[in-house]
Write a protein that holds these residues in place. Structure first.
Motif, PDB file in Angstrom:
ATOM      1  N   TYR A 130       2.479  -4.039  10.979  1.00  0.00           N
ATOM      2  CA  TYR A 130       1.616  -3.297  11.355  1.00  0.00           C
ATOM      3  C   TYR A 130       0.254  -4.011  10.645  1.00  0.00           C
ATOM      4  O   TYR A 130       0.542  -4.464   9.578  1.00  0.00           O
ATOM      5  CB  TYR A 130       1.320  -1.763  11.061  1.00  0.00           C
ATOM      6  N   PHE A 131      -1.023  -4.074  11.334  1.00  0.00           N
ATOM      7  CA  PHE A 131      -2.154  -4.589  10.626  1.00  0.00           C
ATOM      8  C   PHE A 131      -3.309  -4.105  11.491  1.00  0.00           C
ATOM      9  O   PHE A 131      -3.161  -3.775  12.695  1.00  0.00           O
ATOM     10  CB  PHE A 131      -2.155  -6.042  10.639  1.00  0.00           C
ATOM     11  N   VAL A 132      -4.475  -4.052  10.788  1.00  0.00           N
ATOM     12  CA  VAL A 132      -5.485  -3.604  11.380  1.00  0.00           C
ATOM     13  C   VAL A 132      -6.702  -4.060  10.812  1.00  0.00           C
ATOM     14  O   VAL A 132      -6.750  -4.596   9.612  1.00  0.00           O
ATOM     15  CB  VAL A 132      -5.581  -1.825  11.429  1.00  0.00           C
ATOM     16  N   ASN A 192      -4.657   3.093   7.509  1.00  0.00           N
ATOM     17  CA  ASN A 192      -5.770   1.939   7.263  1.00  0.00           C
ATOM     18  C   ASN A 192      -6.461   1.974   8.692  1.00  0.00           C
ATOM     19  O   ASN A 192      -7.633   1.614   8.510  1.00  0.00           O
ATOM     20  CB  ASN A 192      -4.867   0.728   7.347  1.00  0.00           C
ATOM     21  N   ALA A 193      -5.639   2.649   9.983  1.00  0.00           N
ATOM     22  CA  ALA A 193      -6.371   2.524  10.983  1.00  0.00           C
ATOM     23  C   ALA A 193      -7.301   3.644  11.014  1.00  0.00           C
ATOM     24  O   ALA A 193      -8.398   3.335  11.619  1.00  0.00           O
ATOM     25  CB  ALA A 193      -5.206   3.188  12.124  1.00  0.00           C
ATOM     26  N   ASN A 229       8.183 -10.522  13.560  1.00  0.00           N
ATOM     27  CA  ASN A 229       8.935  -9.217  13.074  1.00  0.00           C
ATOM     28  C   ASN A 229       9.161  -8.343  14.267  1.00  0.00           C
ATOM     29  O   ASN A 229      10.199  -7.802  14.345  1.00  0.00           O
ATOM     30  CB  ASN A 229       8.395  -8.651  11.958  1.00  0.00           C
ATOM     31  N   ARG A 230       8.173  -8.105  15.040  1.00  0.00           N
ATOM     32  CA  ARG A 230       8.131  -7.181  16.221  1.00  0.00           C
ATOM     33  C   ARG A 230       9.073  -7.797  17.313  1.00  0.00           C
ATOM     34  O   ARG A 230       9.824  -7.014  17.818  1.00  0.00           O
ATOM     35  CB  ARG A 230       6.896  -6.678  16.676  1.00  0.00           C
ATOM     36  N   LYS A 242       3.750  -1.949   6.077  1.00  0.00           N
ATOM     37  CA  LYS A 242       5.251  -2.018   6.668  1.00  0.00           C
ATOM     38  C   LYS A 242       5.582  -0.875   7.197  1.00  0.00           C
ATOM     39  O   LYS A 242       6.448  -0.825   7.702  1.00  0.00           O
ATOM     40  CB  LYS A 242       6.074  -2.278   5.130  1.00  0.00           C
ATOM     41  N   THR A 243       4.851   0.203   6.899  1.00  0.00           N
ATOM     42  CA  THR A 243       5.164   1.536   7.644  1.00  0.00           C
ATOM     43  C   THR A 243       4.103   1.983   8.299  1.00  0.00           C
ATOM     44  O   THR A 243       2.891   1.633   8.289  1.00  0.00           O
ATOM     45  CB  THR A 243       5.497   2.743   6.300  1.00  0.00           C
ATOM     46  N   LEU A 244       4.638   3.040   9.387  1.00  0.00           N
ATOM     47  CA  LEU A 244       3.525   3.479  10.421  1.00  0.00           C
ATOM     48  C   LEU A 244       2.687   4.479   9.646  1.00  0.00           C
ATOM     49  O   LEU A 244       1.450   4.320   9.850  1.00  0.00           O
ATOM     50  CB  LEU A 244       4.292   4.145  11.568  1.00  0.00           C
TER      51      LEU A 244
END
Length: 347
Positions: free
Chosen positions: A309-311, A332-333, A232-233, A324-326
């Motif tokens: 995004y993922f963490v 989460n981060a 996606n990125r 899905k959003t920053l």
């Protein structure tokens, strides 16, 4: 009467000779001649070995090396040495042993995974076959071979798919490399090539991305979702921002040799390297590690979704939280960073 005595004498001499000959044949060919207690012993005969080389390995294993020498000469084995790995079973006769080390070259199993460089792969393989690590590395990095097969030194590791393979112990460095190329081409069948083409990547690029996915997660069930995030990125022109590539870039620098980066910091993201995916768009020039086949197939069969995004999940270590959003990602981060700090992990 005189003739009868001569004939009897000849017969007795012949019989005695036959007995001696039979005894010689039994000792030389048929009598068990092993001196070890295990069920089997192995000898490794190098390429270009002489009979003296073979004899030095056999002598501790045999009761009577001289009888073996005699039969080896008679059967012309001394001038026809065959390189390889051979089994000598307990109770074998000289004849059995010679037949075994002449024709029964046994394969060895060569297994590898998680090799982070060609150097480490060469070292691993050299423990299983005759070729040493220097000759293996030279063959792996041969410019003509790489160019002919559309690899660079940065992508060459991707040709060696982690698995278990059978080789003869006396396999040369070039033969090992060429066999791995055949395995690579067999892996990249029409179906996988078509899937790579559909996502706009070459096989080398798929494996480079798979190496990032694999370093992010060893959970095969989660890898397609992570692959989907990175694709996606790439699709929207967003930097990959993959922490494993930052660590890889750092470990190439003298300052970070023999260190372990447990937490990627802002200073790491400023490292000047083509593998810094925070500063450079697109994929890095090559692999950062050897991915499992599961990670390669995860890229080819990525999960379609809208996550960007993922963490790491502080409550399910080894897994990740996706967003899905920053805004959601930052939540989460922060949770994960608090966990790291609570464990005393600050760098």
């Amino acid at each position: 009467m005189y003739i009868k005595k001569i004939l009897w004498a000849i017969a007795i001499i012949g019989l005695v000779g036959a007995v001696f000959f039979a005894n010689f044949v039994y000792k030389a060919m048929l009598r068990p001649n092993t001196a070890f207690n295990n069920e089997v012993a192995y000898v490794y005969i190098p390429t270009h070995a002489t009979y003296a080389d073979v004899r030095s390995q056999l002598e501790p294993l045999l009761d009577d090396i001289k009888s073996f020498d005699n039969l080896a000469r008679q059967k012309k084995y001394t001038a026809n040495i065959k390189a390889g790995r051979y089994a000598i079973k307990k109770g074998m006769s000289n004849n059995d042993i010679i037949n075994s080390i002449r024709i029964n070259n046994l394969p060895v199993k060569v297994s590898f995974n998680n090799q982070s460089s060609l150097e480490k792969l060469a070292g691993r393989v050299s423990k299983e076959i005759e070729a040493d690590s220097l000759s293996l590395l030279k063959a792996m990095k041969d410019d003509a071979f790489l160019s002919q097969n559309k690899f660079t030194e940065a992508t060459a590791l991707g040709m060696y798919l982690p698995n278990s393979y059978e080789f003869f112990w006396n396999t040369s460095a070039e033969s090992f490399r060429d066999r791995m190329l055949k395995e690579y081409k067999r892996f990249w069948n029409e179906d996988r090539i078509a899937k790579a083409r559909n996502i706009g990547l070459s096989p080398n690029q798929v494996i480079a991305l798979a190496s990032i996915v694999y370093e992010e997660s060893k959970q095969a069930s989660e890898q397609p979702r992570i692959a989907g995030v990175y694709l996606n990125r790439l699709r929207i022109g967003m930097p990959l921002q993959a922490d494993p590539t930052i660590k890889f870039a750092a470990y190439q620098l003298p300052h970070y040799k023999n260190t372990v980066i447990k937490r990627v910091l802002n200073k790491h993201k400023e490292i000047d390297s083509p593998y810094n995916t925070y500063k450079n768009l697109g994929l890095p020039p090559g692999l950062i590690a050897m991915p499992d086949i599961s990670a390669i197939d995860a890229v080819l069969n990525y999960e379609k979704h809208k996550y960007l995004y993922f963490v790491a999940d502080a409550k399910r270590l080894g897994y990740h939280k996706f967003a899905k959003t920053l805004t959601q990602h930052n939540v989460n981060a922060r949770e994960y960073h608090r966990y790291l700090s609570s464990q005393g992990i600050h760098r």
